[in-house]
Design a protein around this motif. Structure first.
Motif, PDB file in Angstrom:
ATOM      1  N   PRO A  63       0.813  -1.225   0.000  1.00 37.59           N
ATOM      2  CA  PRO A  63       0.000   0.000   0.000  1.00 37.59           C
ATOM      3  C   PRO A  63       0.843   1.271   0.000  1.00 37.59           C
ATOM      4  N   ALA A  64       1.955   1.267   0.745  1.00 38.96           N
ATOM      5  CA  ALA A  64       2.803   2.469   0.785  1.00 38.96           C
ATOM      6  C   ALA A  64       3.423   2.736  -0.589  1.00 38.96           C
ATOM      7  N   GLU A  65       3.893   1.688  -1.277  1.00 43.91           N
ATOM      8  CA  GLU A  65       4.461   1.875  -2.609  1.00 43.91           C
ATOM      9  C   GLU A  65       3.399   2.288  -3.607  1.00 43.91           C
ATOM     10  N   SER A  66       2.199   1.772  -3.455  1.00 43.54           N
ATOM     11  CA  SER A  66       1.107   2.169  -4.344  1.00 43.54           C
ATOM     12  C   SER A  66       0.811   3.654  -4.221  1.00 43.54           C
ATOM     13  N   ARG A  67       0.891   4.186  -3.012  1.00 43.33           N
ATOM     14  CA  ARG A  67       0.584   5.608  -2.813  1.00 43.33           C
ATOM     15  C   ARG A  67       1.617   6.526  -3.448  1.00 43.33           C
TER      16      ARG A  67
END
Length: 866
Positions: free
Chosen positions: A811-815
């Motif tokens: 999720p952090a990389e997606s953001r």
């Protein structure tokens, strides 16, 4: 009972033994209090020394502590109702090795906070990381008075027998209250978390909290919490309350005033002890279970900005814009329908006979069974041939023979007028007889010579549509209607559990506050009610509205064709591509379901529900290819059960690929082999028109064909056009299989969809080329649809590849891919993809529906099969 307990406890004391004359009662209680005071004073004097200091802000205190030495630092500060000041406590320990940690207890008016130094934080698999530099911000208890002086105390103690040096500093935090649209920079680490307060200004009901950093790691967590004590600001408790999400470079949370009764909230930023949650490397395991691991420097510089979100007017404008775009297609379709009705009425007033000349160019095979190129000259039929042709028109679709014929227009008109009169006389009796008769699809297969007839017809070098349109129209109509009823049944049973599941997902997100569950574009996620990203759901409205519009257009054509059949119109009975609308109905239903399931997927897009968004994409691609093939092969097209079984297998492999395909070489080898074998089997089916058998003797027949056609004599392929298509198709599919085997892409669902789209585009291009090569023409309306659709598909794919989020990463990389809204401050790039792709799919369906309208007056034995 209480007195007896005190008495028993006191009897065990070794300070002053109780005299024998003491008995339970008031005297025992009095004796207990006296002895406790005396013993406590003695212990304090001999073992424990407590000292209290009046301390000041912004002063560094260097002191020592050990087991018999406890220090209390007393602070006071004035707080007001209209102004909030932050207070931060910073502690440093000098020694490298400590026998016992130092305990710091901070006592406030409504809260108590304690921590030890070194601060031990645990990571994945309970690995321990010590921190000797700790900084904590105190929560701010609310006050009702205009101004109030509050006290708090910092107690320092340890159980270590050795003196330990420490530093203590208490300071006020500047800019503790965040201002709207004003960036504030700060630094944080696992042992020095930060939090700030934000108060909703008047007239603002929703804000977006954005936290940014210039570096990916160390991994961080941003949280939004209500104003209360204590504040959960450590890695091991930040997820206990409020809304939170992991972040590397970007983080954003939309906050609504209705969720915070105090009209304010805390923005908490915590740096995690490890980076695995953000996709970082997995650190080594400790050698010993209780081994302490050096965490290194994990300080991270960040910026926080709180900006107002859009107001209700933007919501209204966005919804009206969405409705306006797609309602305009209804208006445009209505105008085109009016123009078409006027043209049809004019045609009915001046009826034209069917075009009995060869398709546009006049070129046709000299004989239907001739193995050669197109004949350059046509021949005129004799009177017997004309009579036979007229007789043959009693079939359902008309079968005028294979030889071209020409008539003078006047005689031709009289001839067809006589046929119409004859048919109108017996239409009532025949229709009643047909309605009472039981028609089955396998009626023709009861003939003894049906197999030889199929072999004779389907192995001709040049086929016409009349050769593959021999079955009764009622049989094929029932056969292709199954496509619609099957997909309608699939849609109901598929959609209901999907809707239930995504509602559960959204509920879990709202209750737990864990925003790592769903992969939104958080910089452009506008909530409405319980939905976190209403704009991503609204933009799918185009699929539903345009799918419904396509169903209405197909229904209008279906009704018009049925009326033409009832009045025995020769053009409907004997000319053009046979009209079967079952697959068209299935395509329109699939487009509507794509919109519904895509909206469900975007309620909470994540790794576990990706198939909601892709399943009906596979179905749309498969149905389009089936419809293209059905146009020229109505008798031998796949049944609905076979088609949907194949599509189910595709979806099954899609799920397997996402679950097991990441870097799994065995899976990719198996899939590539299946892909190549399926391509070869389908190529054989198409090349021989289904006149081959997959049995034990297949290898012997293959070897025989290779020997006779390639070794014994080098002869070219009998069906050149089909061979060209299949060779190109095999090259494309083998290349895609090799690419998947070599690269092993992470997004297997998109890879599988790319295979389907490439095959569809290849077959569509082949169809257009062969249509023009056969002397047919394309009318103005389908030409406009083709050009318009191609342009829209180009822009749609551009916005699709922007990649605002991806569930293939953490999720952090997606953001990191999140972007601001680009249309009306309400829609992002992916919403525009929804708009354009729905329009492009609708245009593609119209192309399939209208592409062969030029053949509506051409006899079926003059329309070539390819």
């Amino acid at each position: 009972m209480v007195l007896r307990s005190y008495w028993k406890c006191r009897l065990k004391s070794s300070c002053f033994p109780a005299p024998r004359w003491i008995r339970p009662g008031l005297a025992a209680l009095f004796w207990f209090c006296v002895t406790q005071l005396v013993c406590g004073a003695g212990a304090l004097g001999e073992n424990k020394f407590v000292r209290q200091k009046n301390a000041e802000f912004d002063v560094t205190y260097n002191d020592t502590v050990k087991s018999n030495n406890q220090t209390i630092y007393a602070f006071n500060h004035t707080i007001s109702r209209n102004k909030t000041e932050g207070v931060r406590v910073t502690v440093d320990v000098m020694q490298q090795h400590l026998e016992s940690p130092i305990l710091f207890v901070i006592r406030q008016k409504q809260a108590v906070m304690s921590f030890q130094v070194p601060l031990i934080l645990r990571g994945l698999y309970q690995r321990k990381y010590p921190y000797k530099h700790v900084g904590r911000t105190l929560c701010q208890p609310p006050t009702r008075a205009a101004s109030e002086t509050q006290y708090f105390f910092v107690d320092v103690s340890t159980l270590s027998s050795q003196e330990t040096n420490f530093q203590l500093r208490v300071s006020r935090v500047e800019s503790f209250t965040l201002q709207t649209d004003r960036k504030f920079s700060f630094a944080a680490s696992p042992s020095q978390p930060q939090f700030f307060k934000y108060v909703f200004p008047d007239g603002v009901d929703t804000v977006i909290v954005k936290v940014n950093s210039d570096v990916n790691f160390p991994c961080s967590v941003m949280s939004v919490q209500d104003i209360q004590c204590p504040v959960y600001d450590l890695d091991n408790n930040v997820a206990f309350i409020g809304m939170y999400q992991t972040m590397t470079k970007k983080g954003a949370i939309t906050v609504q005033r209705k969720d915070f009764p105090s009209n304010s909230f805390y923005v908490v930023v915590v740096v995690k002890t490890e980076d695995e949650a953000c996709g970082g490397p997995l650190r080594f395991y400790p050698l010993q279970p209780d081994e302490l691991i050096d965490a290194g420097n994990r300080t991270k510089d960040l910026d926080v900005v709180v900006s107002p979100a859009i107001n209700s007017e933007k919501y209204v404008i966005g919804m009206l814009f969405c409705l306006g775009i797609f309602l305009s297609f209804y208006v445009l379709t209505l105008l085109v329908a009016c123009v078409e009705n006027k043209r049809m009425k004019r045609r009915e007033m001046f009826p034209n006979p069917p075009d009995t000349s060869p398709a546009e160019t006049g070129k046709t095979p000299a004989s239907p069974y001739e193995y050669g190129s197109f004949a350059d000259n046509g021949s005129t039929l004799s009177s017997e041939a004309i009579t036979d042709s007229a007789t043959s028109t009693d079939n359902n679709y008309g079968y005028l023979g294979q030889e071209p014929f020409k008539r003078r227009p006047f005689l031709n008109h009289l001839h067809h007028l006589a046929i119409r009169i004859e048919r109108s006389l017996d239409s009532v009796a025949r229709s009643r007889q047909e309605s009472l008769s039981s028609v089955e699809e396998d009626d023709y297969d009861t003939l003894e010579d049906i197999d030889s007839d199929k072999n004779i017809v389907r192995t001709k070098k040049y086929l016409c549509v009349s050769d593959l349109a021999r079955k009764d129209k009622r049989i094929l109509s029932k056969k292709y209607q199954i496509y619609f009823w099957n997909i309608a049944t699939i849609a109901v049973f598929y959609a209901l559990p999907v809707i239930q599941l995504v509602i559960t997902y959204q509920t879990v997100v709202n209750v737990t506050g864990n925003q790592d569950i769903c992969y939104y574009n958080f910089l452009c996620a506008h909530p409405l009610g319980a939905l976190s990203a209403f704009n991503n759901i609204l933009s799918n409205l185009g699929y539903v509205m345009l799918g419904l519009l396509f169903l209405l257009i197909v229904f209008k054509r279906d009704v018009t064709h049925s009326r033409a059949l009832l009045r025995n119109d020769l053009n409907a009975l004997e000319c053009g591509i046979p009209k079967h609308f079952g697959v068209y109905y299935a395509m329109g239903t699939a487009l509507m379901m794509e919109g519904l399931l895509s909206a469900c997927y975007h309620v909470c897009p994540n790794y576990t529900n990706f198939q909601f968004d892709t399943s009906f994409m596979y179905m749309i691609a498969g149905l389009c290819m089936l419809k293209l093939y059905q146009k020229r092969h109505p008798d031998i097209n796949a049944s609905a059960y076979t088609a949907y079984a194949c599509l189910a297998a595709v979806i099954f492999f899609s799920v397997l690929g996402v679950v097991f395909g990441r870097g799994n070489m065995v899976f990719w080898i198996v899939f590539s082999v299946i892909h190549i074998l399926a391509t070869l089997l389908l190529s054989t089916q198409l090349y021989y028109m289904g006149r081959w058998r997959l049995d034990a003797g297949i290898m012997r027949r293959i070897v025989y064909v290779i020997y006779t056609d390639c070794i014994r004599q080098c002869s070219g392929p009998m069906y050149i056009d089909r061979m060209v298509l299949l060779v190109m198709g095999n090259i494309v599919n083998w290349s895609l299989a090799a690419y998947g085997l070599i690269e092993r892409p992470n997004d297997f669902a998109s890879y599988l969809l790319a295979i389907a789209i490439c095959n569809l585009l290849l077959y569509f291009a082949f169809y257009i080329i062969m249509k023009l090569r056969s002397g047919e023409r394309i009318k103005c309306l389908p030409v406009v649809c083709i050009l318009f659709t191609a342009v829209v598909w180009g822009f749609a794919l551009y916005f699709f590849f922007q990649g605002l989020s991806t569930w293939q990463k953490t999720p952090a990389e997606s953001r990191e891919h999140n972007r601001d809204c680009i249309l009306l401050s309400f829609f992002d790039d992916h919403d525009i993809w929804h708009f354009l792709s729905s329009i492009a799919m609708f245009g593609s369906f119209l192309v399939l529906l209208t592409m062969d309208d030029d053949l509506d007056t051409v006899q079926r034995d003059k329309i070539y099969v390819f």
